[in-house]
Design a protein around this motif. Structure first.
Motif, PDB file in Angstrom:
ATOM      1  N   HIS A  83       0.510  12.644  -6.883  1.00 15.59           N
ATOM      2  CA  HIS A  83       0.233  12.404  -8.785  1.00 15.59           C
ATOM      3  C   HIS A  83      -0.120  13.935  -9.365  1.00 15.59           C
ATOM      4  N   ARG A 110     -12.102  10.326 -13.878  1.00 14.35           N
ATOM      5  CA  ARG A 110     -12.327   9.081 -15.199  1.00 14.35           C
ATOM      6  C   ARG A 110     -11.697   7.786 -15.082  1.00 14.35           C
ATOM      7  N   GLY A 134      -7.759  -2.611  -1.890  1.00 17.65           N
ATOM      8  CA  GLY A 134      -6.963  -1.237  -1.821  1.00 17.65           C
ATOM      9  C   GLY A 134      -7.762  -0.304  -1.366  1.00 17.65           C
ATOM     10  N   ALA A 135      -6.972   0.593  -0.739  1.00 14.58           N
ATOM     11  CA  ALA A 135      -7.727   1.794   0.203  1.00 14.58           C
ATOM     12  C   ALA A 135      -6.887   2.992   0.065  1.00 14.58           C
ATOM     13  N   HIS A 137      -5.633   6.498  -2.328  1.00 10.88           N
ATOM     14  CA  HIS A 137      -6.391   7.863  -2.887  1.00 10.88           C
ATOM     15  C   HIS A 137      -7.553   7.535  -3.884  1.00 10.88           C
ATOM     16  N   GLN A 138      -7.063   6.505  -4.874  1.00 11.56           N
ATOM     17  CA  GLN A 138      -8.123   6.342  -5.937  1.00 11.56           C
ATOM     18  C   GLN A 138      -9.340   5.664  -5.451  1.00 11.56           C
ATOM     19  N   TRP A 158     -10.433  -5.199   1.637  1.00  9.28           N
ATOM     20  CA  TRP A 158      -9.066  -5.709   2.190  1.00  9.28           C
ATOM     21  C   TRP A 158      -8.011  -4.481   1.596  1.00  9.28           C
ATOM     22  N   ILE A 197      -7.486  -1.862  -6.713  1.00 10.87           N
ATOM     23  CA  ILE A 197      -6.895  -0.491  -7.122  1.00 10.87           C
ATOM     24  C   ILE A 197      -5.648  -0.179  -6.017  1.00 10.87           C
ATOM     25  N   MET A 219      -7.638  -2.217 -11.850  1.00 11.22           N
ATOM     26  CA  MET A 219      -7.565  -0.559 -12.133  1.00 11.22           C
ATOM     27  C   MET A 219      -6.144  -0.319 -11.592  1.00 11.22           C
ATOM     28  N   GLY A 220      -5.610  -0.958 -10.913  1.00 10.36           N
ATOM     29  CA  GLY A 220      -4.086  -0.336 -10.365  1.00 10.36           C
ATOM     30  C   GLY A 220      -2.834  -0.525 -11.224  1.00 10.36           C
ATOM     31  N   LYS A 226       3.923  -3.872 -12.410  1.00  9.77           N
ATOM     32  CA  LYS A 226       2.920  -3.855 -11.627  1.00  9.77           C
ATOM     33  C   LYS A 226       1.941  -5.138 -11.802  1.00  9.77           C
ATOM     34  N   GLY A 292      -8.195  -2.188 -16.761  1.00  7.66           N
ATOM     35  CA  GLY A 292      -8.288  -0.859 -16.984  1.00  7.66           C
ATOM     36  C   GLY A 292      -6.893  -0.198 -16.742  1.00  7.66           C
ATOM     37  N   THR A 293      -6.380   0.297 -17.857  1.00  7.97           N
ATOM     38  CA  THR A 293      -4.779   1.029 -17.842  1.00  7.97           C
ATOM     39  C   THR A 293      -5.059   2.332 -17.986  1.00  7.97           C
ATOM     40  N   GLY A 294      -6.031   2.831 -18.295  1.00  9.97           N
ATOM     41  CA  GLY A 294      -6.003   4.526 -18.199  1.00  9.97           C
ATOM     42  C   GLY A 294      -5.432   5.056 -19.579  1.00  9.97           C
TER      43      GLY A 294
HETATM   44  P1  NAD Z   1      -2.195   5.269  -3.317  1.00  5.66           P
HETATM   45  O1  NAD Z   1      -0.530   5.538  -3.104  1.00  5.66           O
HETATM   46  O2  NAD Z   1      -2.752   6.445  -2.580  1.00  5.66           O
HETATM   47  O3  NAD Z   1      -2.628   3.925  -2.633  1.00  5.66           O
HETATM   48  C1  NAD Z   1      -1.795   2.818  -2.988  1.00  5.66           C
HETATM   49  C2  NAD Z   1      -2.578   1.652  -2.518  1.00  5.66           C
HETATM   50  O4  NAD Z   1      -2.089   0.367  -2.728  1.00  5.66           O
HETATM   51  C3  NAD Z   1      -3.051   1.497  -1.002  1.00  5.66           C
HETATM   52  O5  NAD Z   1      -4.201   0.772  -0.769  1.00  5.66           O
HETATM   53  C4  NAD Z   1      -1.937   0.483  -0.617  1.00  5.66           C
HETATM   54  O6  NAD Z   1      -1.876  -0.166   0.696  1.00  5.66           O
HETATM   55  C5  NAD Z   1      -1.895  -0.284  -1.694  1.00  5.66           C
HETATM   56  N1  NAD Z   1      -0.634  -1.451  -1.889  1.00  5.66           N
HETATM   57  C6  NAD Z   1       0.889  -0.808  -2.128  1.00  5.66           C
HETATM   58  N2  NAD Z   1       1.711  -1.927  -2.105  1.00  5.66           N
HETATM   59  C7  NAD Z   1       1.145  -2.804  -1.871  1.00  5.66           C
HETATM   60  C8  NAD Z   1       1.457  -4.261  -1.822  1.00  5.66           C
HETATM   61  N3  NAD Z   1       2.803  -4.599  -2.299  1.00  5.66           N
HETATM   62  N4  NAD Z   1       0.463  -5.147  -1.798  1.00  5.66           N
HETATM   63  C9  NAD Z   1      -0.807  -4.704  -1.860  1.00  5.66           C
HETATM   64  N5  NAD Z   1      -1.191  -3.442  -1.744  1.00  5.66           N
HETATM   65  C10 NAD Z   1      -0.581  -2.524  -1.974  1.00  5.66           C
HETATM   66  O7  NAD Z   1      -2.359   5.195  -4.771  1.00  5.66           O
HETATM   67  P2  NAD Z   1      -3.896   5.451  -5.614  1.00  5.66           P
HETATM   68  O8  NAD Z   1      -3.596   6.818  -5.983  1.00  5.66           O
HETATM   69  O9  NAD Z   1      -4.992   4.934  -4.894  1.00  5.66           O
HETATM   70  O10 NAD Z   1      -3.525   4.585  -7.155  1.00  5.66           O
HETATM   71  C11 NAD Z   1      -3.506   3.237  -6.745  1.00  5.66           C
HETATM   72  C12 NAD Z   1      -3.158   2.526  -7.888  1.00  5.66           C
HETATM   73  O11 NAD Z   1      -3.739   2.958  -9.155  1.00  5.66           O
HETATM   74  C13 NAD Z   1      -1.659   3.071  -8.435  1.00  5.66           C
HETATM   75  O12 NAD Z   1      -0.984   1.999  -9.129  1.00  5.66           O
HETATM   76  C14 NAD Z   1      -1.666   3.924  -9.639  1.00  5.66           C
HETATM   77  O13 NAD Z   1      -0.692   4.122 -10.266  1.00  5.66           O
HETATM   78  C15 NAD Z   1      -3.094   3.212 -10.370  1.00  5.66           C
HETATM   79  N6  NAD Z   1      -3.656   4.223 -11.171  1.00  5.66           N
HETATM   80  C16 NAD Z   1      -4.245   3.607 -12.226  1.00  5.66           C
HETATM   81  C17 NAD Z   1      -5.226   4.605 -13.175  1.00  5.66           C
HETATM   82  C18 NAD Z   1      -5.885   3.833 -14.128  1.00  5.66           C
HETATM   83  O14 NAD Z   1      -6.307   4.486 -15.151  1.00  5.66           O
HETATM   84  N7  NAD Z   1      -5.695   2.539 -14.418  1.00  5.66           N
HETATM   85  C19 NAD Z   1      -5.431   5.742 -12.698  1.00  5.66           C
HETATM   86  C20 NAD Z   1      -4.787   6.492 -11.551  1.00  5.66           C
HETATM   87  C21 NAD Z   1      -4.079   5.599 -10.774  1.00  5.66           C
END
Ligand code: NAD
Length: 321
Positions: A83, A110, A134-135, A137-138, A158, A197, A219-220, A226, A292-294
């Motif tokens: 990113h 943020r 989710g585990a 980067h975020q 998880w 996430i 948040m994801g 998605k 939370g869509t950002g």
């Molecule tokens: P990342 O690639 O580092 O991690 C992705 C996570 O999603 C991992 O935990 C992975 O195991 C999980 N994952 C992927 N496919 C999956 C599936 N089919 N089922 C279950 N889990 C699954 O990504 P990140 O940087 O941690 O970002 C996570 C999400 O947050 C992304 O979708 C990103 O676009 C979103 N995001 C949202 C905002 C916001 O403001 N809402 C800001 C930044 C990122």
């Protein structure tokens, strides 16, 4: 023009600075004194990249500008994060470019601040167990920020690939809070607050797994298609969002709206709760969801703080532009 390079952000802007900036701008959005412009996001047909802009104007702080950035999936091989974000601020009186600010760490801070704001206003005061789905980067930023909002006694988590949960275990240990990896049934049955996430395109948590009184910060989901939780879960909850227009197009609410389970006018802006115009949670059994869509205004708010701090601390690079 001021430049605040990415490498300066870590020593400059704290999670608490970002919390304050995001809380304030959400309030301004609900008062209609700050607004986001339409989001642009394009697959550019090169390097498999997704590229776009989030932008807006805050008439109170006069923050005007955009975050440019996106996702380059092959960056890891080049030693770069996938990113990539840069925030541009403009002088609202003249249109001159005021500052360019590294946006990678600020995006994580943020985003974590947004879910933390939702926990502050919507989670039950007696919340004890925090569930993380989710585990990536975020997730560590999300966990750190959430731990500031309630005296959580335990974190459960998880992830699709359980080995990645070490990342969350480490953050929990930094805060002397026990961590346990669990399945999704246990996560739903035990957590008072859940943060999702992930980059999933199919529901992970089902409505039947969530108990009354839970607060979820989803948040994801920030793109069409998605999805992290079942549409029926949102239909059974009181739904709050950063911005309703984004929630129903690129957020978690796109799915219950498309299925006809909810209408967009059921969604409440979190800023209305911050301003006291909406009471937020009404009882201990209500399920609350923050979608939370950002939004671009979050980026402008934290970048403005970074510029102020960089000037104060003498680390701003000033160029004639
Ligand atoms: P990342 O690639 O580092 O991690 C992705 C996570 O999603 C991992 O935990 C992975 O195991 C999980 N994952 C992927 N496919 C999956 C599936 N089919 N089922 C279950 N889990 C699954 O990504 P990140 O940087 O941690 O970002 C996570 C999400 O947050 C992304 O979708 C990103 O676009 C979103 N995001 C949202 C905002 C916001 O403001 N809402 C800001 C930044 C990122």
């Amino acid at each position: 023009m001021i430049i605040v390079p990415e490498h300066e952000i870590e020593g400059l802007v704290s999670a608490s600075d970002c919390f304050t900036a995001v809380e304030r701008v959400f309030a301004s959005m609900a008062q209609k004194s700050a607004y986001n412009f339409s989001v642009i996001r394009e697959a550019i047909g090169h390097a498999d990249a997704l590229y776009g802009f989030k932008s807006g104007f805050d008439r109170e702080s006069l923050a005007l500008g955009l975050k440019s950035g996106g996702f380059w999936p092959n960056n890891m091989e080049k030693g770069l994060t996938n990113h990539q974000s840069t925030i541009f601020l403009f002088d609202a009186d003249t249109g001159k470019c005021r500052a360019v600010v590294g946006g990678n760490l600020l995006t994580a801070l943020r985003t974590a601040a947004a879910s933390a704001v939702s926990i502050k206003y919507l989670a039950r005061p007696d919340a004890k167990v925090l569930g993380m789905v989710g585990a990536g980067h975020q997730s560590s930023f999300q966990l750190r920020a959430a731990l500031q909002q309630r005296p959580f006694e335990k974190v459960i988590g998880w992830n699709l690939f359980p080995e990645a949960l070490d990342r969350l275990a480490k953050v929990a240990a930094e805060h002397d809070v026990p961590f346990e990896a669990v399945d999704l049934d246990r996560l739903g049955a035990e957590a008072d607050v859940i943060i999702t996430i992930t980059s999933s395109f199919a529901p992970i948590l089902k409505a039947a797994q969530i108990r009354p009184g839970t607060h979820l910060a989803c948040m994801g989901t920030d793109t069409k298609g998605k999805q992290e939780v079942e549409a029926e879960l949102l239909a059974a909850a009181t739904i709050f969002s950063d911005e309703i227009a984004q929630s129903v197009t690129i957020g978690e609410a796109q799915h219950p709206v498309a299925k006809g389970l909810i209408s967009p006018n059921r969604i409440i802006e979190i800023g209305a709760v911050i301003n006291g115009a909406h009471p937020g949670r009404s009882n201990a059994d209500e399920i609350t969801v923050f979608d939370g869509t950002g939004v671009g205004l979050q980026d402008l708010a934290v970048a403005s703080k970074a510029v102020d701090l960089a000037v104060q601390k003498g680390v701003a690079v000033v160029v004639d532009f």
